[in-house]
Enzyme design. Structure first.
Site, mmCIF file in Angstrom:
data_model
loop_
_atom_site.group_PDB
_atom_site.id
_atom_site.type_symbol
_atom_site.label_atom_id
_atom_site.label_comp_id
_atom_site.label_asym_id
_atom_site.label_seq_id
_atom_site.Cartn_x
_atom_site.Cartn_y
_atom_site.Cartn_z
ATOM 1 N N HIS A 57 0.858 -1.186 0.000
ATOM 2 C CA HIS A 57 0.000 0.000 0.000
ATOM 3 C C HIS A 57 0.892 1.234 0.000
ATOM 4 O O HIS A 57 2.033 1.190 0.476
ATOM 5 C CB HIS A 57 -0.898 0.017 1.236
ATOM 6 C CG HIS A 57 -1.991 -1.001 1.198
ATOM 7 N ND1 HIS A 57 -3.096 -0.907 2.009
ATOM 8 C CD2 HIS A 57 -2.158 -2.131 0.461
ATOM 9 C CE1 HIS A 57 -3.904 -1.932 1.778
ATOM 10 N NE2 HIS A 57 -3.350 -2.695 0.853
ATOM 11 N N GLU A 59 1.054 3.876 1.804
ATOM 12 C CA GLU A 59 1.583 4.294 3.098
ATOM 13 C C GLU A 59 2.774 3.440 3.519
ATOM 14 O O GLU A 59 3.805 3.966 3.957
ATOM 15 C CB GLU A 59 0.502 4.165 4.195
ATOM 16 C CG GLU A 59 -0.742 4.982 3.946
ATOM 17 C CD GLU A 59 -1.865 4.207 3.277
ATOM 18 O OE1 GLU A 59 -3.024 4.450 3.641
ATOM 19 O OE2 GLU A 59 -1.587 3.375 2.387
ATOM 20 N N CYS A 87 -6.166 2.055 5.907
ATOM 21 C CA CYS A 87 -6.796 0.831 6.395
ATOM 22 C C CYS A 87 -6.134 0.442 7.723
ATOM 23 O O CYS A 87 -5.182 1.087 8.173
ATOM 24 C CB CYS A 87 -6.633 -0.287 5.369
ATOM 25 S SG CYS A 87 -4.920 -0.872 5.170
ATOM 26 N N CYS A 90 -2.335 -0.248 7.491
ATOM 27 C CA CYS A 90 -1.514 0.951 7.309
ATOM 28 C C CYS A 90 -1.463 1.806 8.575
ATOM 29 O O CYS A 90 -0.409 2.353 8.910
ATOM 30 C CB CYS A 90 -2.008 1.742 6.107
ATOM 31 S SG CYS A 90 -1.697 0.869 4.555
#
Length: 160
Positions: A57, A59, A87, A90
């Protein structure tokens, strides 16, 4: 949540540029930057499909880049700018990195954990707390996501 600043807008624009790179790669258009002392020290964009990595992801990629650049997994005093509300995975990485400030663009009503589905940043029992500011350049971030998923639906691709 605090009000955003001109710097917040500028750093979010850098994250939006990275989101565009994700889109070009056929990935969900999410971008992120880590900032320390007014300078970007980490960059990332979503690419779990091409990396065959569920943790790729934006992040997490940006946090990894910043940690490598600083030579320390603790990113004390740093800020993370991301185009979409994080999410659970993260935000966990944000907490473990000791990010001081998280700024996100669009809310994520399905998996967002900074107020949309749940607010893990407000969980008093956790040992680290991060200042969270949402909605910075949200319309632009939402527009990129809506455009991406509209194209996917038009192409008949899964995940639309």
């Amino acid at each position: 949540m605090s009000a955003n600043t001109d710097d917040d807008n500028a750093f979010m624009r850098a994250a939006l540029d990275l989101a565009a790179q994700a889109h070009e790669a056929g990935e969900v258009p999410v971008g992120a930057v880590v900032v320390s002392g007014g300078a970007i020290i980490g960059r990332g964009y979503n690419h779990p499909i091409s990396a065959a990595d569920p943790t790729a992801h934006a992040e997490v990629v940006a946090l990894r880049d910043a940690a490598k650049n600083l030579g320390n997994y603790r990113l004390i005093g740093c800020a993370l700018y991301v185009t979409l509300e994080p999410c659970a995975m993260c935000i966990g990485a944000v907490f473990h990195a000791r990010i001081a400030r998280l700024v996100f663009g669009a809310a994520e009503p399905k998996t967002g954990v900074c107020g949309s589905v749940i607010d893990l940043s407000a969980e008093a029992r956790l040992n680290h707390h991060t200042e969270v500011i949402g909605g910075v350049l949200a319309e632009e971030a939402e527009s990129k996501l809506k455009h991406f998923f509209a194209l996917r639906r038009k192409q008949g691709l899964r995940g639309a």
